[in-house]
Structures are given as structure tokens and as C-alpha cells.
Design an enzyme around this catalytic site. Structure first.
Site, short mmCIF file in Angstrom:
data_model
loop_
_atom_site.label_atom_id
_atom_site.label_comp_id
_atom_site.label_asym_id
_atom_site.label_seq_id
_atom_site.Cartn_x
_atom_site.Cartn_y
_atom_site.Cartn_z
N ASP A 86 -23.03 65.19 -29.81
CA ASP A 86 -24.30 65.92 -29.94
C ASP A 86 -25.46 65.23 -29.22
O ASP A 86 -26.32 65.88 -28.64
CB ASP A 86 -24.70 66.04 -31.43
N HIS A 87 -25.46 63.89 -29.28
CA HIS A 87 -26.62 63.18 -28.73
C HIS A 87 -26.69 63.25 -27.21
O HIS A 87 -27.76 63.08 -26.63
CB HIS A 87 -26.64 61.73 -29.22
N ARG A 138 -34.88 67.20 -20.88
CA ARG A 138 -35.40 67.53 -19.56
C ARG A 138 -35.12 68.99 -19.17
O ARG A 138 -35.48 69.42 -18.08
CB ARG A 138 -34.80 66.59 -18.51
N HIS A 178 -21.63 69.71 -33.14
CA HIS A 178 -22.24 70.47 -34.24
C HIS A 178 -23.09 71.57 -33.64
O HIS A 178 -24.11 71.29 -33.01
CB HIS A 178 -23.08 69.51 -35.08
N ARG A 210 -30.43 72.86 -31.62
CA ARG A 210 -31.29 71.77 -31.12
C ARG A 210 -30.56 70.85 -30.14
O ARG A 210 -31.18 70.16 -29.37
CB ARG A 210 -31.90 70.97 -32.26
N HIS A 211 -29.24 70.79 -30.22
CA HIS A 211 -28.53 69.99 -29.21
C HIS A 211 -27.42 70.83 -28.56
O HIS A 211 -27.61 71.34 -27.46
CB HIS A 211 -28.04 68.63 -29.74
N THR A 219 -30.42 64.81 -39.40
CA THR A 219 -28.96 64.87 -39.28
C THR A 219 -28.43 65.32 -40.63
O THR A 219 -29.20 65.44 -41.59
CB THR A 219 -28.40 63.49 -38.86
N THR A 220 -27.13 65.56 -40.73
CA THR A 220 -26.57 66.03 -42.00
C THR A 220 -26.78 64.95 -43.06
O THR A 220 -26.31 63.83 -42.92
CB THR A 220 -25.06 66.31 -41.84
N GLU A 276 -13.77 65.56 -45.20
CA GLU A 276 -14.39 64.43 -44.51
C GLU A 276 -15.34 63.80 -45.51
O GLU A 276 -16.26 64.45 -46.01
CB GLU A 276 -15.16 64.88 -43.25
N HIS A 335 -20.20 59.49 -40.74
CA HIS A 335 -21.66 59.49 -40.85
C HIS A 335 -22.20 58.09 -40.97
O HIS A 335 -21.88 57.37 -41.92
CB HIS A 335 -22.18 60.36 -42.00
N1 PXP Z 1 -19.59 63.63 -39.58
C1 PXP Z 1 -20.50 64.58 -39.90
C2 PXP Z 1 -20.09 65.67 -40.81
C3 PXP Z 1 -21.80 64.57 -39.34
O1 PXP Z 1 -22.68 65.51 -39.66
C4 PXP Z 1 -22.13 63.55 -38.41
C5 PXP Z 1 -23.47 63.56 -37.76
O2 PXP Z 1 -23.53 64.58 -36.83
C6 PXP Z 1 -21.15 62.59 -38.11
C7 PXP Z 1 -19.90 62.63 -38.73
C8 PXP Z 1 -21.42 61.47 -37.15
O3 PXP Z 1 -22.44 60.67 -37.67
P1 PXP Z 1 -23.09 59.54 -36.75
O4 PXP Z 1 -23.74 60.22 -35.59
O5 PXP Z 1 -24.06 58.87 -37.67
O6 PXP Z 1 -21.97 58.65 -36.31
#
Ligand code: PXP
Length: 244
Positions: free
Chosen positions: A8-9, A17, A42, A48-49, A99-100, A150, A190
Site C-alpha cells: 500500500d505504501h 505526485r 488494501h 487513498r492508496h 491504518t487498520t 489473521e 500489523h
Molecule cells: N495486516 C492487516 C490486516 C493490515 O491492515 C495491515 C496494515 O495495512 C498489515 C497487516 C500490515 O501492517 P504494517 O504496515 O504495520 O506492517
């Protein structure tokens, strides 16, 4: 234990940009080449991403497996059933969150998620539910018929005292053992990074971890110097000015 990478990042940076770079699909291929067993993205309600076209491009480009993380809303469920990822990970989503922030409220919404799981199964798409590592949540998740859970490692990752870290780790371990006993595959994710992953990696019931942010941060740390060197060299090679 296997590692899946959340990209995502990369899309966040691209969107800053408004162009095409960096391309999350190219990044996904690099992650696969480096040993990731899966790519996670995601598709948020506010886009947003990751955007819809990213998901379609990832679907056709990647060779491992695509895990589409998503809120169980009608719009995103419809898209997911068309894209047919290898896995959907259902998460709660709030527009204001960065974030989640927590796992699904599975105790309150068990019937709803049971229907959503059935719907994905009708499309032959396996489901993972992102839940807090709490016994009742694991049991409720199992009752929905989900293939996988998860476990939310966010609270563990944010803990600062040794006592807290140990407590969260034990909760995660117990939840993973129970999840496996109840016949589900167990993932975790996460906030995991290059330090806090070590005790998590030792929990044999967890099959896979999903990591995003720490990997991108590390990529900058180890890649920035080389990127600067390459640009300085290039500019020097083609420079018309005499260096003082
Ligand atoms: N798992 C879930 C369900 C998430 O929402 C996220 C964040 O997008 C991640 C894993 C990954 O988390 P992190 O970016 O902090 O490694």
C-alpha cells in the site's frame, strides 16, 4: 513461517505526485523475487492508496498469491468477486483512521460475516478474518466458516514494557494455538518490524505474517545511499561545469 508483503505504501508515494511512479505492481514483482510468498493490498473505500486498476494489474502480474485486504462493504465485495484474488482478508475500516486500528468486531457481527464468508466461498475465494487475539473472537471467527484468521499484532507491536510485550505475545500464541485447533489457518500482522518479528516467528501455529510499513522504511534506509550515489555519479559524468 512465510512472509507476505503489503505494498500500500508504494501507492501512497505514487499518489503524492499524481503520476505513475513508483509503480506498486513493479514493487510487487521485486517483493516476489526477494522471497515474498504473497502480495497484500488494501482497497480502501476512499482509495487513498491502492486503486481499482492496481488490483486488476496485480491480479494479472503477480506469480505468488494476491491477498486483497478489504472492508466487507457491498461495493468492495462486488469488486473482489470480479477480481478473484487468491485470498480476501476482511478488516474493519474507518475513514478517519491512518491504518487498520483493530480487529473485526466479530462478537457483534458474527451473522453478517458468516453471510459474507458464504458469499466468497460461492465464488471459490478463501477468506481470512482480521481479529484481535482473544479466545472468544477466535471461537466466533471459526463459527463463521472462515478459512483463516489473521491475528492483529498491533497492540503487541506498540507495547513498550517487557511485561506488556510478554502478555500480548502470550495472547497471540494462545489465539494461534486455538485457531489451529479449530481447523483454521492462522496468519498474523500489523506493526511487525525487524525486532518484534523474532518471537512471532517462533510461534509455529502462525503460517504467515503480513508486513508493510517496516519493509518500506527499511528499503529507504538501505536503498537511499545507493540512490544518491547513482544520481551524484550520473550528474558528475554529464556535468559541463568544472567542479570546484
Ligand atoms: N495486516 C492487516 C490486516 C493490515 O491492515 C495491515 C496494515 O495495512 C498489515 C497487516 C500490515 O501492517 P504494517 O504496515 O504495520 O506492517
Amino acid at each position: 513461517m512465510h512472509v507476505a508483503i503489503n505494498i500500500d505504501h508504494i501507492a501512497t508515494l505514487r499518489n503524492a505526485r499524481g503520476g505513475q511512479q513508483p509503480d506498486p505492481v513493479l514493487a510487487a514483482l521485486v517483493c516476489e523475487e526477494a522471497g515474498a510468498v504473497g502480495i497484500v493490498c488494501h482497497l480502501r473505500e476512499d482509495r487513498r492508496h491502492i486503486r481499482d486498476e492496481d488490483v486488476w494489474r496485480l491480479r494479472s502480474a503477480i506469480r505468488t498469491k494476491l491477498d486483497l485486504e478489504m472492508a466487507a462493504t457491498e461495493e468492495i465485495i462486488t469488486i473482489a468477486c470480479q477480481v478473484k484474488p487468491d485470498l480476501v482478508t476482511l478488516v474493519p475500516e474507518r475513514r478517519q483512521e491512518l491504518t487498520t486500528e483493530r480487529g473485526i468486531d466479530i462478537l457483534m457481527q458474527k451473522e453478517y460475516y458468516t453471510k459474507v464468508v458464504e458469499r466468497f466461498h460461492a465464488h471459490n475465494i478463501p477468506v481470512s478474518l482480521f481479529i484481535d487475539p482473544v479466545e472468544e473472537h477466535v471461537r466466533a471467527a471459526a463459527e463463521t466458516g472462515t478459512d483463516m484468521i489473521e491475528l492483529h499484532t498491533g497492540e503487541y507491536a506498540e507495547s513498550t514494557t517487557e511485561k506488556e510485550i510478554k502478555q500480548h505475545l502470550e495472547r497471540i500464541r494462545a489465539a494461534a494455538i486455538l485457531g489451529k485447533q479449530l481447523g483454521m489457518k492462522v496468519n498474523a500482522g500489523h506493526g511487525l518490524d525487524y525486532n518484534n518479528i523474532i518471537p512471532i516467528a517462533a510461534i509455529s501455529e502462525i503460517q504467515e505474517v503480513s508486513i508493510g510499513y517496516a519493509i518500506i522504511v527499511r528499503a529507504l534506509e538501505v536503498g537511499l545511499a545507493e540512490a544518491v550515489r547513482q544520481m551524484v555519479t550520473l550528474v558528475k559524468q554529464h556535468s559541463q561545469t568544472t567542479m570546484q
